[in-house]
Design a protein around this motif. Structure first.
Motif, PDB file in Angstrom:
ATOM      1  N   GLN A 186       0.841  -1.192   0.000  1.00  0.00           N
ATOM      2  CA  GLN A 186       0.000   0.000   0.000  1.00  0.00           C
ATOM      3  C   GLN A 186       0.876   1.242   0.000  1.00  0.00           C
ATOM      4  OE1 GLN A 186      -3.081   0.028   3.081  1.00  0.00           O
ATOM      5  NE2 GLN A 186      -2.822  -2.178   3.328  1.00  0.00           N
ATOM      6  N   ILE A 187       0.335   2.324  -0.547  1.00  0.00           N
ATOM      7  CA  ILE A 187       1.029   3.613  -0.545  1.00  0.00           C
ATOM      8  C   ILE A 187       0.385   4.510   0.500  1.00  0.00           C
ATOM      9  CG2 ILE A 187       1.552   5.690  -1.893  1.00  0.00           C
ATOM     10  CD1 ILE A 187       1.502   3.918  -4.386  1.00  0.00           C
ATOM     11  N   SER A 188       1.234   5.162   1.291  1.00  0.00           N
ATOM     12  CA  SER A 188       0.755   6.123   2.279  1.00  0.00           C
ATOM     13  C   SER A 188       1.174   7.530   1.870  1.00  0.00           C
ATOM     14  CB  SER A 188       1.327   5.804   3.657  1.00  0.00           C
ATOM     15  OG  SER A 188       1.048   6.846   4.586  1.00  0.00           O
ATOM     16  N   ASP A 189       0.263   8.474   1.997  1.00  0.00           N
ATOM     17  CA  ASP A 189       0.593   9.883   1.751  1.00  0.00           C
ATOM     18  C   ASP A 189       1.348  10.492   2.927  1.00  0.00           C
ATOM     19  OD1 ASP A 189      -0.599   9.860  -0.736  1.00  0.00           O
ATOM     20  OD2 ASP A 189      -2.532  10.554  -0.001  1.00  0.00           O
ATOM     21  N   ASN A 190       1.359   9.789   4.074  1.00  0.00           N
ATOM     22  CA  ASN A 190       2.015  10.293   5.276  1.00  0.00           C
ATOM     23  C   ASN A 190       2.746   9.125   5.935  1.00  0.00           C
ATOM     24  OD1 ASN A 190       2.848  11.514   7.624  1.00  0.00           O
ATOM     25  ND2 ASN A 190       0.853  12.338   8.186  1.00  0.00           N
ATOM     26  N   ILE A 191       3.902   8.758   5.378  1.00  0.00           N
ATOM     27  CA  ILE A 191       4.601   7.561   5.827  1.00  0.00           C
ATOM     28  C   ILE A 191       5.155   7.733   7.240  1.00  0.00           C
ATOM     29  CG2 ILE A 191       6.871   8.161   4.871  1.00  0.00           C
ATOM     30  CD1 ILE A 191       5.143   4.675   4.863  1.00  0.00           C
ATOM     31  N   ARG A 192       5.473   8.946   7.637  1.00  0.00           N
ATOM     32  CA  ARG A 192       5.964   9.148   9.009  1.00  0.00           C
ATOM     33  C   ARG A 192       4.895   8.730  10.024  1.00  0.00           C
ATOM     34  NH1 ARG A 192       8.567  14.823  10.664  1.00  0.00           N
ATOM     35  NH2 ARG A 192      10.583  13.782  10.559  1.00  0.00           N
ATOM     36  N   TYR A 193       3.648   9.016   9.733  1.00  0.00           N
ATOM     37  CA  TYR A 193       2.531   8.600  10.589  1.00  0.00           C
ATOM     38  C   TYR A 193       2.483   7.077  10.686  1.00  0.00           C
ATOM     39  CZ  TYR A 193      -2.424   7.594  11.655  1.00  0.00           C
ATOM     40  OH  TYR A 193      -3.594   7.088  12.168  1.00  0.00           O
ATOM     41  N   GLU A 194       2.654   6.391   9.555  1.00  0.00           N
ATOM     42  CA  GLU A 194       2.613   4.926   9.553  1.00  0.00           C
ATOM     43  C   GLU A 194       3.804   4.331  10.313  1.00  0.00           C
ATOM     44  OE1 GLU A 194       0.047   3.410   8.624  1.00  0.00           O
ATOM     45  OE2 GLU A 194      -0.963   4.948   7.449  1.00  0.00           O
ATOM     46  N   LEU A 195       4.969   4.962  10.173  1.00  0.00           N
ATOM     47  CA  LEU A 195       6.149   4.486  10.896  1.00  0.00           C
ATOM     48  C   LEU A 195       5.948   4.594  12.403  1.00  0.00           C
ATOM     49  CD1 LEU A 195       8.878   6.075   8.601  1.00  0.00           C
ATOM     50  CD2 LEU A 195       8.564   3.618   8.969  1.00  0.00           C
ATOM     51  N   TRP A 196       5.324   5.669  12.823  1.00  0.00           N
ATOM     52  CA  TRP A 196       5.060   5.842  14.252  1.00  0.00           C
ATOM     53  C   TRP A 196       4.030   4.830  14.744  1.00  0.00           C
ATOM     54  CZ3 TRP A 196       7.023   7.781  18.509  1.00  0.00           C
ATOM     55  CH2 TRP A 196       8.045   8.727  18.399  1.00  0.00           C
ATOM     56  N   ARG A 197       3.024   4.534  13.946  1.00  0.00           N
ATOM     57  CA  ARG A 197       2.038   3.529  14.347  1.00  0.00           C
ATOM     58  C   ARG A 197       2.691   2.156  14.515  1.00  0.00           C
ATOM     59  NH1 ARG A 197      -3.726   4.092  13.418  1.00  0.00           N
ATOM     60  NH2 ARG A 197      -3.758   2.160  12.191  1.00  0.00           N
ATOM     61  N   LYS A 198       3.642   1.840  13.639  1.00  0.00           N
ATOM     62  CA  LYS A 198       4.341   0.564  13.813  1.00  0.00           C
ATOM     63  C   LYS A 198       5.220   0.600  15.060  1.00  0.00           C
ATOM     64  CE  LYS A 198       7.207  -2.989  11.810  1.00  0.00           C
ATOM     65  NZ  LYS A 198       8.124  -3.439  10.751  1.00  0.00           N
ATOM     66  N   LEU A 199       5.844   1.757  15.329  1.00  0.00           N
ATOM     67  CA  LEU A 199       6.675   1.862  16.527  1.00  0.00           C
ATOM     68  C   LEU A 199       5.834   1.649  17.781  1.00  0.00           C
ATOM     69  CD1 LEU A 199       9.505   2.408  17.670  1.00  0.00           C
ATOM     70  CD2 LEU A 199       8.906   4.847  17.745  1.00  0.00           C
ATOM     71  N   VAL A 200       4.582   2.056  17.749  1.00  0.00           N
ATOM     72  CA  VAL A 200       3.677   1.815  18.882  1.00  0.00           C
ATOM     73  C   VAL A 200       3.627   0.316  19.191  1.00  0.00           C
ATOM     74  CG1 VAL A 200       1.264   1.884  19.634  1.00  0.00           C
ATOM     75  CG2 VAL A 200       2.285   3.886  18.545  1.00  0.00           C
ATOM     76  N   ILE A 201       3.463  -0.499  18.153  1.00  0.00           N
ATOM     77  CA  ILE A 201       3.434  -1.950  18.345  1.00  0.00           C
ATOM     78  C   ILE A 201       4.804  -2.465  18.776  1.00  0.00           C
ATOM     79  CG2 ILE A 201       3.304  -4.148  17.104  1.00  0.00           C
ATOM     80  CD1 ILE A 201       0.891  -3.095  15.618  1.00  0.00           C
ATOM     81  N   ASN A 202       5.851  -2.043  18.068  1.00  0.00           N
ATOM     82  CA  ASN A 202       7.186  -2.557  18.369  1.00  0.00           C
ATOM     83  C   ASN A 202       7.611  -2.263  19.801  1.00  0.00           C
ATOM     84  OD1 ASN A 202       7.872  -3.857  15.999  1.00  0.00           O
ATOM     85  ND2 ASN A 202       8.716  -2.032  15.044  1.00  0.00           N
ATOM     86  N   ASN A 203       7.343  -1.051  20.266  1.00  0.00           N
ATOM     87  CA  ASN A 203       7.742  -0.717  21.636  1.00  0.00           C
ATOM     88  C   ASN A 203       6.872  -1.440  22.656  1.00  0.00           C
ATOM     89  OD1 ASN A 203       9.531   0.809  23.367  1.00  0.00           O
ATOM     90  ND2 ASN A 203       7.721   1.986  23.979  1.00  0.00           N
ATOM     91  N   GLY A 204       5.663  -1.786  22.252  1.00  0.00           N
ATOM     92  CA  GLY A 204       4.796  -2.523  23.164  1.00  0.00           C
ATOM     93  C   GLY A 204       5.236  -3.961  23.386  1.00  0.00           C
ATOM     94  N   VAL A 205       5.646  -4.639  22.309  1.00  0.00           N
ATOM     95  CA  VAL A 205       5.897  -6.088  22.439  1.00  0.00           C
ATOM     96  C   VAL A 205       7.367  -6.495  22.350  1.00  0.00           C
ATOM     97  CG1 VAL A 205       3.599  -6.744  21.650  1.00  0.00           C
ATOM     98  CG2 VAL A 205       5.450  -6.478  19.963  1.00  0.00           C
ATOM     99  N   ASN A 206       8.205  -5.749  21.636  1.00  0.00           N
ATOM    100  CA  ASN A 206       9.575  -6.218  21.439  1.00  0.00           C
ATOM    101  C   ASN A 206      10.381  -6.287  22.739  1.00  0.00           C
ATOM    102  OD1 ASN A 206      10.977  -6.772  18.592  1.00  0.00           O
ATOM    103  ND2 ASN A 206       9.174  -5.492  18.268  1.00  0.00           N
ATOM    104  N   PRO A 207      10.511  -5.184  23.509  1.00  0.00           N
ATOM    105  CA  PRO A 207      11.302  -5.283  24.733  1.00  0.00           C
ATOM    106  C   PRO A 207      10.753  -6.303  25.729  1.00  0.00           C
ATOM    107  CG  PRO A 207      10.952  -2.984  24.127  1.00  0.00           C
ATOM    108  CD  PRO A 207      10.049  -3.795  23.267  1.00  0.00           C
TER     109      PRO A 207
END
Length: 313
Positions: A186-207
């Motif tokens: 998919q293409i996002s017009d605001n990829i920084r927003y999508e990167l932050w949404r993924k970081l929300v998940i990563n910081n929640g479960v990875n550590p």
């Protein structure tokens, strides 16, 4: 036919490279050590659900790449490295990359990779991206196991508005090519927003997965650990304001519901810990903590997990 350089032939880069090779595209890989030697001798083998993809691509270390190729030999250069390696690889390849004009696509965890790439090669060449709903790991040299829907979201960094027409067209072309290769994109017009949404998940479960040894489903369905996951995700939402992204409670609840609905996936940080490799701690928890400090707010869940993992490193 797409001519593509995949910098990093690990679980994520190796999987997507195999899918593109399967579709008839030309893909050059970079790797190192035993993984590099195994791919040279026996090919790249990717186990994905009930399929095995086997290819014999050109694979090089960074010195060999610089000696044998120019950046503009490729239609796109994909960075699929751990976030911990971005700065060091740009030290190795930065001069080489600046000799060309090929766009650079980041498929990495965290929100700090694209700024580093923009500084190194110019913002007009940077495409932000993220791999979502995929688990991929090197199980032995030359052999990768991957699972999940394995989607890609990409877009002109930091957002389409303000991007050059040429880069916008490149993103359109890449998305079409990836979709044709059975890589849902998919293409996002605001990829920084999508990167932050993924970081929300990563910081929640990875550590937390690295601390407990548990997979994503076990964490999000545990009566106590699920609260820690949600708390660390909430701290990431708060931290996003430092980058002007301003995620909301709606984003938080959507991301928690999404990770809770995943199959049981062993996180990349847990795999790295088990294999004694460096953790992407700075690119995930560190990114959150730096921004919370800048905003003058506390992040006790993230800070505690970060401290525990650093203590045991």
């Amino acid at each position: 036919m797409l001519r593509l350089l995949m910098v990093g032939a690990g679980g994520i880069g190796g999987y997507y490279a195999a899918k593109l090779l399967d579709a008839g595209h030309q893909v050059v890989l970079t790797a190192r050590g035993a993984h590099l030697q195994a791919i040279k001798e026996n090919g790249l083998k990717v186990h994905y659900h009930d399929r095995e993809l086997v290819h014999q691509p050109e694979v090089l270390d960074h010195q060999q790449l610089v000696a044998s190729h120019k950046p503009d030999d490729f239609d796109v250069i994909v960075i699929a490295l751990k976030a911990t390696a971005t700065a060091s690889v740009l030290n190795e390849l930065g001069v080489w990359l600046r000799r060309g004009r090929s766009p650079v696509l980041s498929l990495q965890n965290g929100v700090d990779n694209e700024p580093l790439l923009a500084e190194a090669v110019g913002a007009d060449r940077v495409i932000g991206g993220l791999a979502v709903r995929i688990g991929g790991h090197i199980v032995s040299p030359g052999v990768i196991e991957a699972e999940g829907v394995a989607e890609i979201v990409m877009g002109v960094w930091p957002r389409t508005n303000g991007g050059s027409d040429g880069l916008i067209l490149t993103v359109d072309m890449l998305a079409a090519t990836f979709n044709d290769a059975a890589i849902p994109t998919q293409i996002s017009d605001n990829i920084r927003y999508e990167l932050w949404r993924k970081l929300v998940i990563n910081n929640g479960v990875n550590p937390l997965s690295a601390l407990t040894g548990l997979d994503t489903r076990s964490l999000t369905h545990h009566p106590e650990f699920s609260k820690i996951v949600y708390g660390a995700m909430a701290e990431t939402v708060a931290a996003s304001k430092a980058d002007g992204v301003n995620l909301t409670r709606k984003d938080l609840d959507e991301m928690f519901e999404l990770i809770s609905s995943f199959n049981a996936i062993k996180t990349s940080m847990l795999v790295d810990k088990e294999k004694g490799r460096p953790l992407e701690l700075d690119g995930i928890a560190g990114a959150v903590l730096r921004r919370c400090e800048h905003l003058g707010i506390k992040a006790p869940y993230t800070a505690t997990m970060n401290a525990l993992l650093l203590q045991n490193a």
